[in-house]
Design a protein around this motif. Structure first.
Motif, PDB file in Angstrom:
ATOM      1  N   GLN A   1       0.634  -1.262   0.017  1.00  0.00           N
ATOM      2  CA  GLN A   1      -0.109   0.071   0.166  1.00  0.00           C
ATOM      3  C   GLN A   1       0.820   1.334  -0.089  1.00  0.00           C
ATOM      4  O   GLN A   1       0.327   2.214  -0.500  1.00  0.00           O
ATOM      5  CB  GLN A   1      -0.950   0.036   1.293  1.00  0.00           C
ATOM      6  CG  GLN A   1      -2.149  -1.125   1.023  1.00  0.00           C
ATOM      7  CD  GLN A   1      -3.133  -1.330   2.038  1.00  0.00           C
ATOM      8  OE1 GLN A   1      -4.182  -1.700   1.799  1.00  0.00           O
ATOM      9  NE2 GLN A   1      -2.947  -0.391   3.043  1.00  0.00           N
ATOM     10  N   ALA A   2       2.111   1.238   0.617  1.00  0.00           N
ATOM     11  CA  ALA A   2       2.952   2.388   0.390  1.00  0.00           C
ATOM     12  C   ALA A   2       3.516   3.042  -1.055  1.00  0.00           C
ATOM     13  O   ALA A   2       3.511   4.302  -1.025  1.00  0.00           O
ATOM     14  CB  ALA A   2       4.096   2.130   1.177  1.00  0.00           C
ATOM     15  N   ALA A   3       3.441   1.793  -1.795  1.00  0.00           N
ATOM     16  CA  ALA A   3       3.933   2.281  -3.239  1.00  0.00           C
ATOM     17  C   ALA A   3       2.633   2.086  -4.247  1.00  0.00           C
ATOM     18  O   ALA A   3       2.668   2.605  -5.195  1.00  0.00           O
ATOM     19  CB  ALA A   3       5.066   1.448  -3.455  1.00  0.00           C
ATOM     20  N   ASN A   4       1.626   1.180  -3.870  1.00  0.00           N
ATOM     21  CA  ASN A   4       0.630   0.789  -4.716  1.00  0.00           C
ATOM     22  C   ASN A   4      -0.572   0.830  -3.995  1.00  0.00           C
ATOM     23  O   ASN A   4      -1.351  -0.088  -3.905  1.00  0.00           O
ATOM     24  CB  ASN A   4       1.098  -0.502  -5.507  1.00  0.00           C
ATOM     25  CG  ASN A   4       0.109  -0.930  -6.264  1.00  0.00           C
ATOM     26  OD1 ASN A   4      -1.011  -0.179  -6.803  1.00  0.00           O
ATOM     27  ND2 ASN A   4      -0.012  -2.095  -7.006  1.00  0.00           N
ATOM     28  N   PRO A   5      -1.286   2.155  -3.453  1.00  0.00           N
ATOM     29  CA  PRO A   5      -2.539   2.048  -2.587  1.00  0.00           C
ATOM     30  C   PRO A   5      -3.895   1.616  -3.037  1.00  0.00           C
ATOM     31  O   PRO A   5      -4.545   1.231  -2.559  1.00  0.00           O
ATOM     32  CB  PRO A   5      -2.368   3.373  -2.301  1.00  0.00           C
ATOM     33  CG  PRO A   5      -1.817   4.329  -3.235  1.00  0.00           C
ATOM     34  CD  PRO A   5      -0.670   3.258  -3.594  1.00  0.00           C
ATOM     35  N   ASP A   6      -3.780   1.543  -4.559  1.00  0.00           N
ATOM     36  CA  ASP A   6      -4.959   1.210  -5.198  1.00  0.00           C
ATOM     37  C   ASP A   6      -4.799  -0.678  -5.433  1.00  0.00           C
ATOM     38  O   ASP A   6      -5.827  -1.136  -6.282  1.00  0.00           O
ATOM     39  CB  ASP A   6      -5.248   1.895  -6.406  1.00  0.00           C
ATOM     40  CG  ASP A   6      -5.604   3.289  -5.982  1.00  0.00           C
ATOM     41  OD1 ASP A   6      -6.170   3.393  -4.976  1.00  0.00           O
ATOM     42  OD2 ASP A   6      -5.384   4.202  -7.037  1.00  0.00           O
ATOM     43  N   TRP A   7      -3.674  -0.950  -5.156  1.00  0.00           N
ATOM     44  CA  TRP A   7      -3.439  -2.465  -5.553  1.00  0.00           C
ATOM     45  C   TRP A   7      -3.415  -2.812  -7.070  1.00  0.00           C
ATOM     46  O   TRP A   7      -3.942  -3.744  -7.387  1.00  0.00           O
ATOM     47  CB  TRP A   7      -4.237  -3.548  -4.917  1.00  0.00           C
ATOM     48  CG  TRP A   7      -3.854  -3.672  -3.296  1.00  0.00           C
ATOM     49  CD1 TRP A   7      -4.028  -2.391  -2.459  1.00  0.00           C
ATOM     50  CD2 TRP A   7      -3.486  -4.712  -2.474  1.00  0.00           C
ATOM     51  NE1 TRP A   7      -3.547  -2.699  -1.067  1.00  0.00           N
ATOM     52  CE2 TRP A   7      -3.451  -4.050  -1.186  1.00  0.00           C
ATOM     53  CE3 TRP A   7      -3.200  -6.057  -2.859  1.00  0.00           C
ATOM     54  CZ2 TRP A   7      -2.773  -5.003  -0.308  1.00  0.00           C
ATOM     55  CZ3 TRP A   7      -2.559  -6.695  -1.867  1.00  0.00           C
ATOM     56  CH2 TRP A   7      -2.385  -6.457  -0.671  1.00  0.00           C
ATOM     57  N   ARG A   8      -3.094  -1.727  -7.820  1.00  0.00           N
ATOM     58  CA  ARG A   8      -3.173  -1.802  -9.322  1.00  0.00           C
ATOM     59  C   ARG A   8      -2.110  -2.835  -9.762  1.00  0.00           C
ATOM     60  O   ARG A   8      -1.269  -3.297  -9.257  1.00  0.00           O
ATOM     61  CB  ARG A   8      -2.557  -0.562 -10.064  1.00  0.00           C
ATOM     62  CG  ARG A   8      -3.034  -0.187 -11.176  1.00  0.00           C
ATOM     63  CD  ARG A   8      -2.552   1.075 -11.464  1.00  0.00           C
ATOM     64  NE  ARG A   8      -1.143   1.389 -11.420  1.00  0.00           N
ATOM     65  CZ  ARG A   8      -0.536   0.978 -12.334  1.00  0.00           C
ATOM     66  NH1 ARG A   8      -0.480   0.378 -13.154  1.00  0.00           N
ATOM     67  NH2 ARG A   8       0.788   1.303 -12.242  1.00  0.00           N
ATOM     68  N   ASP A   9      -2.617  -3.723 -10.813  1.00  0.00           N
ATOM     69  CA  ASP A   9      -1.967  -4.724 -11.451  1.00  0.00           C
ATOM     70  C   ASP A   9      -0.806  -4.251 -12.203  1.00  0.00           C
ATOM     71  O   ASP A   9      -1.105  -3.761 -13.332  1.00  0.00           O
ATOM     72  CB  ASP A   9      -2.827  -5.608 -12.373  1.00  0.00           C
ATOM     73  CG  ASP A   9      -1.917  -6.883 -12.777  1.00  0.00           C
ATOM     74  OD1 ASP A   9      -0.732  -7.373 -12.473  1.00  0.00           O
ATOM     75  OD2 ASP A   9      -2.440  -7.833 -13.532  1.00  0.00           O
ATOM     76  N   LEU A  10       0.462  -4.229 -11.627  1.00  0.00           N
ATOM     77  CA  LEU A  10       1.612  -3.771 -12.206  1.00  0.00           C
ATOM     78  C   LEU A  10       1.962  -4.347 -13.572  1.00  0.00           C
ATOM     79  O   LEU A  10       2.839  -3.594 -14.322  1.00  0.00           O
ATOM     80  CB  LEU A  10       2.812  -3.599 -11.206  1.00  0.00           C
ATOM     81  CG  LEU A  10       2.599  -2.854 -10.062  1.00  0.00           C
ATOM     82  CD1 LEU A  10       3.610  -3.014  -9.034  1.00  0.00           C
ATOM     83  CD2 LEU A  10       2.010  -1.580 -10.252  1.00  0.00           C
TER      84      LEU A  10
END
Length: 106
Positions: free
Chosen positions: A84-93
């Motif tokens: 969540q610190a770097a990807n708060p929306d839990w986007r599929d990178l």
């Protein structure tokens, strides 16, 4: 060194705050493909762990393996905080690595 052949630690998830899998690879794109195709079998296939939610690149595999061991020893809530610190929306990178978007999880 291309992103395809770079030591990485990654975290895959089944959904937002879903089942997590920590791994290490020198070929991130190939490993994502294996997760998405169910080729890894077992746990990750059974729980549909297909979304790349976090990854870290390293200069050598020894450091990547050490970080993987560290993350695997972490409590679940620490892993969630890291994501969540770097990807708060839990986007599929994986989409940023030219993979098609996965359907939304219900």
């Amino acid at each position: 060194m291309s992103p395809e052949r770079h030591p990485c630690v990654y975290i895959m998830a089944s959904a937002v705050r879903g089942t997590l899998c920590v791994g290490v690879t020198s070929a991130l794109q190939r490993r994502i493909g294996q997760h998405r195709e169910g080729a890894t079998g077992g746990f990750t296939t059974r729980y549909a762990v297909q979304r790349l939610v976090h990854f870290e690149r390293f200069g050598d595999m020894a450091h990547a393996i050490a970080r993987e061991k560290q993350l695997k020893a972490w409590r679940r809530d620490w892993k969630i905080n890291l994501i969540q610190a770097a990807n708060p929306d839990w986007r599929d990178l994986a989409v940023d690595l030219d993979f098609p978007p996965l359907p939304p999880v219900r």
